[in-house]
Write a protein that holds these residues in place. Sequence first.
Motif, PDB file in Angstrom:
ATOM      1  N   VAL A 133      17.684   0.345 -35.709  1.00 12.98           N
ATOM      2  CA  VAL A 133      15.673   0.250 -34.857  1.00 12.98           C
ATOM      3  C   VAL A 133      14.890   0.279 -35.368  1.00 12.98           C
ATOM      4  N   GLY A 134      13.639   0.006 -35.874  1.00 14.36           N
ATOM      5  CA  GLY A 134      12.350   0.940 -36.710  1.00 14.36           C
ATOM      6  C   GLY A 134      12.450   0.266 -38.056  1.00 14.36           C
ATOM      7  N   SER A 138      13.792  -5.019 -35.180  1.00 15.45           N
ATOM      8  CA  SER A 138      12.974  -4.529 -34.097  1.00 15.45           C
ATOM      9  C   SER A 138      14.199  -4.366 -32.982  1.00 15.45           C
ATOM     10  N   THR A 141      14.531  -7.678 -31.081  1.00 16.44           N
ATOM     11  CA  THR A 141      15.785  -8.294 -31.757  1.00 16.44           C
ATOM     12  C   THR A 141      17.491  -7.424 -31.483  1.00 16.44           C
ATOM     13  N   ALA A 284       7.138  -2.318 -30.139  1.00 12.07           N
ATOM     14  CA  ALA A 284       7.912  -3.374 -30.709  1.00 12.07           C
ATOM     15  C   ALA A 284       9.299  -2.947 -31.550  1.00 12.07           C
ATOM     16  N   GLU A 285       8.942  -1.374 -32.278  1.00 14.20           N
ATOM     17  CA  GLU A 285       9.372  -0.360 -33.038  1.00 14.20           C
ATOM     18  C   GLU A 285      10.376  -1.642 -34.435  1.00 14.20           C
ATOM     19  N   SER A 286       9.405  -2.486 -34.564  1.00 14.55           N
ATOM     20  CA  SER A 286       9.719  -3.622 -35.878  1.00 14.55           C
ATOM     21  C   SER A 286       9.705  -2.981 -37.087  1.00 14.55           C
ATOM     22  N   PRO A 287      10.451  -2.837 -38.185  1.00 21.18           N
ATOM     23  CA  PRO A 287      10.103  -2.645 -39.312  1.00 21.18           C
ATOM     24  C   PRO A 287       9.104  -3.540 -41.177  1.00 21.18           C
ATOM     25  N   ARG A 288       8.169  -4.882 -40.048  1.00 22.47           N
ATOM     26  CA  ARG A 288       7.799  -5.676 -39.770  1.00 22.47           C
ATOM     27  C   ARG A 288       6.503  -4.739 -40.361  1.00 22.47           C
ATOM     28  N   ILE A 290       3.387  -5.742 -39.072  1.00 19.57           N
ATOM     29  CA  ILE A 290       2.807  -5.573 -37.793  1.00 19.57           C
ATOM     30  C   ILE A 290       1.032  -5.563 -37.632  1.00 19.57           C
ATOM     31  N   ARG A 309       3.081 -10.997 -34.807  1.00 13.35           N
ATOM     32  CA  ARG A 309       4.264  -9.538 -33.982  1.00 13.35           C
ATOM     33  C   ARG A 309       5.575  -9.243 -34.500  1.00 13.35           C
ATOM     34  N   LYS A 310       6.047 -11.319 -34.357  1.00 11.94           N
ATOM     35  CA  LYS A 310       7.216 -11.447 -34.298  1.00 11.94           C
ATOM     36  C   LYS A 310       8.100 -11.507 -36.347  1.00 11.94           C
TER      37      LYS A 310
END
Length: 412
Positions: A133-134, A138, A141, A284-288, A290, A309-310
């Motif tokens: 995650v991150g 995310s 996910t 969100a800890e997203s790799p994208r 945002i 965000r998605k």
Amino acid sequence: MNLNQLNIYFYVRPSSIKGKRGTFYTRVVINNQQIVCSVKSLRIHKDQFDHKRGAPKSNCELYHECNDFMLNIRKELYKIHHNYENNKMTFTKDCLVKAVEDVYYRIKYGHQARSKTYLEFYDTWLADQRKRVGSEISMGTYDVRMRYRKVIALALEQASLLSKPICNFCDKDVLNVQNLLRRKIAMGTAMRIFPVFSMVFNYALQLKEVADNPCKLLPKIRRQQRAKPIFLEPAEVQRITNLNLTGQAKRYRDAFIFCCFTGLSIGDYELLNPAKAEYLIKKAESPRDIQPGRLVQLGSGYVIQGKRRKTGTEYRVPLLPEAEMIIDEYGGIDKLPYVIAKSGHFLQLICSMANIDKKIKFHTARKTMANYCINEKMMNPYYVTAVLGWSDIKEADDYVTVTSETLKKQLA
């Protein structure tokens, strides 16, 4: 004709030290692949074993122990071989290693080294996913995959596969689970769950716990016909706008109407709030990449520009007069009504008040904007993709409606 040709040989390898007993070995050959295993608990002199017959001589000190071991290992390996033949599966070297190790363990300790079940592997896989995650996925996910575990567990329970080791799954077992998912849950949800179900087998394959992924031979779950998205027509949006509401109902209505004219999802709408944007991105800890939406002046008007965000895809929404009126009413984009938890119940009541017989949720606003751009304004799908931040232009296909009125607009 058998898919797998199995041969088992026994021999004694002499010790390099004179007078010391040699080690008893088993050599298993299947499909021209071989594995050699030693039995260190069985040590005998080389001259006490007949290598031509593959059996201990009568003067062997461990005559009965050797014969007992040879009988057991033949029985166990032939049983596994029979199971593979019945399921029309081909032995690989990894299968062979695992089978022999299990037999050795069972004979030595009196029970089999227990293989993990599918759900035990799912939990191990989830722990691995949490570490990613991150960097690769995310938090959203990860949370979705955690929720899918419960659905998969119910399907496995109904298929009587809860206690079955993951290494013994075959395509028939997987087909049974796939059919249960089709029957018990919504088709769209089943389409999203089954790829996750397959990912666990791929993970087990990487760890060499299974010979192959039994899911890869099955067709993907597909809808026979894609359901048309639910959206509001311009006249229905106007009826909701004209309702005389107060308090919390008015705030929910205004947030919904704002998104009907901007196409923002609930996640991207919440990111417009500068007080919470940084917290939501961190959560969100997203790799994208945002980026919260911000107002950018373009000539005499404004554009809301950001990255979703998605998916992290960029969107650029020209601010329509209806959305601008709502911003002016609240005194700025940072003062819009952002507390919209559990909005579905309120929106359904608002629809009933406006005499609209549709089951809607907050995401219906985004679909309403898509319909407005494609069927009312007749915009090029490439421009609609840029406005809404779609990752694939094919998403526009679900909204295109060819009617006499739309053809007339095109030819006008």
